[in-house]
Enzyme design. Structure first.
Site, PDB file in Angstrom:
ATOM      1  N   HIS A 125    -104.970 -50.829  40.328  1.00  0.00           N
ATOM      2  CA  HIS A 125    -104.600 -52.042  41.088  1.00  0.00           C
ATOM      3  C   HIS A 125    -105.741 -52.450  42.038  1.00  0.00           C
ATOM      4  O   HIS A 125    -105.543 -52.590  43.252  1.00  0.00           O
ATOM      5  CB  HIS A 125    -103.293 -51.836  41.868  1.00  0.00           C
ATOM      6  CG  HIS A 125    -102.614 -53.136  42.189  1.00  0.00           C
ATOM      7  ND1 HIS A 125    -101.249 -53.293  42.192  1.00  0.00           N
ATOM      8  CD2 HIS A 125    -103.117 -54.359  42.518  1.00  0.00           C
ATOM      9  CE1 HIS A 125    -100.939 -54.545  42.517  1.00  0.00           C
ATOM     10  NE2 HIS A 125    -102.061 -55.204  42.716  1.00  0.00           N
ATOM     11  N   ARG A 182     -98.507 -57.877  37.006  1.00  0.00           N
ATOM     12  CA  ARG A 182     -97.720 -56.818  37.634  1.00  0.00           C
ATOM     13  C   ARG A 182     -97.262 -55.839  36.559  1.00  0.00           C
ATOM     14  O   ARG A 182     -97.069 -56.227  35.403  1.00  0.00           O
ATOM     15  CB  ARG A 182     -96.484 -57.398  38.344  1.00  0.00           C
ATOM     16  CG  ARG A 182     -96.790 -58.099  39.661  1.00  0.00           C
ATOM     17  CD  ARG A 182     -97.167 -57.095  40.762  1.00  0.00           C
ATOM     18  NE  ARG A 182     -97.503 -57.726  42.027  1.00  0.00           N
ATOM     19  CZ  ARG A 182     -98.747 -58.027  42.441  1.00  0.00           C
ATOM     20  NH1 ARG A 182     -99.774 -57.755  41.681  1.00  0.00           N
ATOM     21  NH2 ARG A 182     -98.946 -58.572  43.625  1.00  0.00           N
TER      22      ARG A 182
HETATM   23  P1  NDP Z   1     -99.633 -68.881  41.020  1.00  0.00           P
HETATM   24  O1  NDP Z   1     -98.251 -68.981  41.591  1.00  0.00           O
HETATM   25  O2  NDP Z   1    -100.681 -69.797  41.515  1.00  0.00           O
HETATM   26  O3  NDP Z   1     -99.562 -69.057  39.439  1.00  0.00           O
HETATM   27  C1  NDP Z   1     -98.554 -68.499  38.664  1.00  0.00           C
HETATM   28  C2  NDP Z   1     -98.631 -69.073  37.258  1.00  0.00           C
HETATM   29  O4  NDP Z   1     -97.659 -68.422  36.454  1.00  0.00           O
HETATM   30  C3  NDP Z   1     -98.305 -70.575  37.222  1.00  0.00           C
HETATM   31  O5  NDP Z   1     -99.128 -71.211  36.279  1.00  0.00           O
HETATM   32  C4  NDP Z   1     -96.850 -70.587  36.742  1.00  0.00           C
HETATM   33  O6  NDP Z   1     -96.488 -71.755  36.039  1.00  0.00           O
HETATM   34  C5  NDP Z   1     -96.864 -69.409  35.784  1.00  0.00           C
HETATM   35  N1  NDP Z   1     -95.506 -68.932  35.577  1.00  0.00           N
HETATM   36  C6  NDP Z   1     -94.616 -68.456  36.471  1.00  0.00           C
HETATM   37  N2  NDP Z   1     -93.443 -68.163  35.869  1.00  0.00           N
HETATM   38  C7  NDP Z   1     -93.610 -68.476  34.558  1.00  0.00           C
HETATM   39  C8  NDP Z   1     -92.756 -68.423  33.424  1.00  0.00           C
HETATM   40  N3  NDP Z   1     -91.487 -67.982  33.525  1.00  0.00           N
HETATM   41  N4  NDP Z   1     -93.243 -68.817  32.243  1.00  0.00           N
HETATM   42  C9  NDP Z   1     -94.509 -69.292  32.124  1.00  0.00           C
HETATM   43  N5  NDP Z   1     -95.365 -69.367  33.177  1.00  0.00           N
HETATM   44  C10 NDP Z   1     -94.920 -68.967  34.362  1.00  0.00           C
HETATM   45  O7  NDP Z   1    -100.063 -67.347  41.214  1.00  0.00           O
HETATM   46  P2  NDP Z   1    -101.546 -66.733  41.330  1.00  0.00           P
HETATM   47  O8  NDP Z   1    -102.381 -67.263  40.221  1.00  0.00           O
HETATM   48  O9  NDP Z   1    -102.050 -66.838  42.711  1.00  0.00           O
HETATM   49  O10 NDP Z   1    -101.216 -65.165  41.095  1.00  0.00           O
HETATM   50  C11 NDP Z   1    -100.611 -64.752  39.893  1.00  0.00           C
HETATM   51  C12 NDP Z   1    -100.232 -63.288  39.968  1.00  0.00           C
HETATM   52  O11 NDP Z   1    -101.384 -62.468  39.904  1.00  0.00           O
HETATM   53  C13 NDP Z   1     -99.545 -62.834  41.262  1.00  0.00           C
HETATM   54  O12 NDP Z   1     -98.202 -63.219  41.327  1.00  0.00           O
HETATM   55  C14 NDP Z   1     -99.708 -61.344  41.151  1.00  0.00           C
HETATM   56  O13 NDP Z   1     -98.642 -60.824  40.380  1.00  0.00           O
HETATM   57  C15 NDP Z   1    -101.016 -61.173  40.375  1.00  0.00           C
HETATM   58  N6  NDP Z   1    -102.089 -60.650  41.238  1.00  0.00           N
HETATM   59  C16 NDP Z   1    -102.657 -59.445  40.892  1.00  0.00           C
HETATM   60  C17 NDP Z   1    -103.656 -58.898  41.660  1.00  0.00           C
HETATM   61  C18 NDP Z   1    -104.315 -57.624  41.258  1.00  0.00           C
HETATM   62  O14 NDP Z   1    -105.155 -57.104  42.009  1.00  0.00           O
HETATM   63  N7  NDP Z   1    -104.017 -57.079  40.098  1.00  0.00           N
HETATM   64  C19 NDP Z   1    -104.153 -59.578  42.864  1.00  0.00           C
HETATM   65  C20 NDP Z   1    -103.509 -60.856  43.119  1.00  0.00           C
HETATM   66  C21 NDP Z   1    -102.508 -61.352  42.335  1.00  0.00           C
HETATM   67  P3  NDP Z   1     -96.142 -73.130  36.841  1.00  0.00           P
HETATM   68  O15 NDP Z   1     -97.355 -73.472  37.655  1.00  0.00           O
HETATM   69  O16 NDP Z   1     -95.891 -74.098  35.746  1.00  0.00           O
HETATM   70  O17 NDP Z   1     -94.959 -72.851  37.717  1.00  0.00           O
END
Ligand code: NDP
Length: 308
Positions: free
Chosen positions: A271, A223
């Site tokens: 995006h 993001r």
């Molecule tokens: P998930 O919820 O499956 O994965 C998120 C990951 O981020 C997890 O491994 C989580 O760790 C980690 N995380 C969250 N907070 C922290 C933190 N404070 N410190 C370290 N690690 C952290 O999400 P997705 O993989 O499905 O999607 C990720 C993001 O991709 C979405 O939220 C969105 O922002 C972005 N996105 C962008 C798109 C685009 O077109 N550009 C399209 C779709 C998504 P843990 O598992 O340990 O909690």
């Protein structure tokens, strides 16, 4: 019993049609023509919060058509209503393609070759091996793990960083603030695929860039709120970062007068890394509708406290 479609209006036909194709008996209303708010028992939301959802007191669940829900969590919901986000095969496949594309472009020095061609220069660069090109992924969740698996298959040393410890085949995993520095140290290219939360806001800042080797490459598909824009420009100016590929921005569309448009060392994609397709996402929405009515836990639940 009515499902309120309150997601992006231009996608209404696709989503409602795909869900109805699986269950023709369902009744839909579209935002803002919901009629009696008490008759709405399930709400589908998308790329922006349509308005105050707290008036739908009988809603049993809110379903996002997007994977990232940071923009929705700021809105008003009926108290305690469960929220689900989208996890979709099509979305993962597109994200993997987008990121592998930029990693391979970096490995094969596409930027240098295109610049050389513009000057009619025959530039024979030494061929590099994927195995000597460590890639790091911030966020080892659904999309991060899928991307990591494909990069491992291509022979890249892959590191992942998440909040809690993870085990992904072939990936060296790190977690938590304490391990961030070790994670960054050898990377040639850093991908951001984090959700935007109060904890991850501005994570791509001077402190993080300082942990990377000189001349590293940044790809942000998470993001726009992850990027500290002034720190990014400073890291590019100093050569700490060779260039950045940005798919997401603090303001979208990126304003015409934004400095990023004029930088040769920033690649802008609007995006478009990935989208959810109604064709592949409809079945999960229907399953969540069924679960919501039965009072069962939803697929892909969002934890509003955690922010993703
Ligand atoms: P998930 O919820 O499956 O994965 C998120 C990951 O981020 C997890 O491994 C989580 O760790 C980690 N995380 C969250 N907070 C922290 C933190 N404070 N410190 C370290 N690690 C952290 O999400 P997705 O993989 O499905 O999607 C990720 C993001 O991709 C979405 O939220 C969105 O922002 C972005 N996105 C962008 C798109 C685009 O077109 N550009 C399209 C779709 C998504 P843990 O598992 O340990 O909690």
């Amino acid at each position: 019993m009515t499902i309120l479609y309150a997601a992006d209006p231009e996608d209404a036909e696709g989503w409602i049609g795909s869900i109805r194709a699986l269950d023709p008996q369902l009744t839909f209303a579209t935002w803002p023509d919901w009629g009696d708010p008490d008759a709405i028992d399930f709400i589908i939301v998308g790329g922006r919060m349509p308005g105050d959802l707290s008036i739908f007191q009988n809603a049993k669940a809110i379903q996002s058509t997007w994977a990232g829900v940071n923009h929705l969590l700021k809105g008003k919901f009926p108290p305690g209503v469960p929220i689900a986000r989208m996890v979709d095969q099509g979305l993962s496949a597109n994200m993997v393609e987008y990121l592998v594309y930029w990693v391979l472009d970096a490995l094969r020095q596409g930027r240098e070759l295109r610049a050389a061609q513009r000057e009619a220069k025959w530039l024979e660069l030494p061929l590099r091996w994927a195995r000597n090109f460590p890639v790091g992924i911030l966020g080892l969740g659904t999309l991060g793990a899928a991307t990591a698996a494909k990069l491992v298959e291509l022979g890249f040393p892959v590191r992942g960083w998440s909040r809690t410890a993870k085990s992904v085949a072939g990936v060296e995993s790190f977690h938590g603030a304490d391990q961030l520095h070790d994670f960054l140290a050898p990377l040639k290219l850093l991908i951001c695929l984090l959700p935007l939360t109060p904890e991850t806001e501005g994570v791509l800042d001077a402190k993080l860039f300082a942990g990377l080797p000189e001349g590293a490459i940044l790809v942000n598909a998470g993001r726009g709120g992850h990027t500290n824009e002034a720190d990014l420009i400073a890291a590019l100016d100093s050569g700490k970062l060779a260039y950045a590929v940005l798919d997401v921005f603090r303001e979208e569309p990126l304003p015409l007068d934004h400095v990023f448009w004029r930088r040769k060392d920033i690649v802008i994609t609007p995006h478009v890394a990935s989208i959810t397709r109604a064709g592949t996402g409809a079945a999960d929405i229907l399953e969540n509708y069924r679960r919501a009515l039965a009072g069962e836990p939803l697929l892909n639940p969002v934890d509003p406290q955690r922010g993703y």
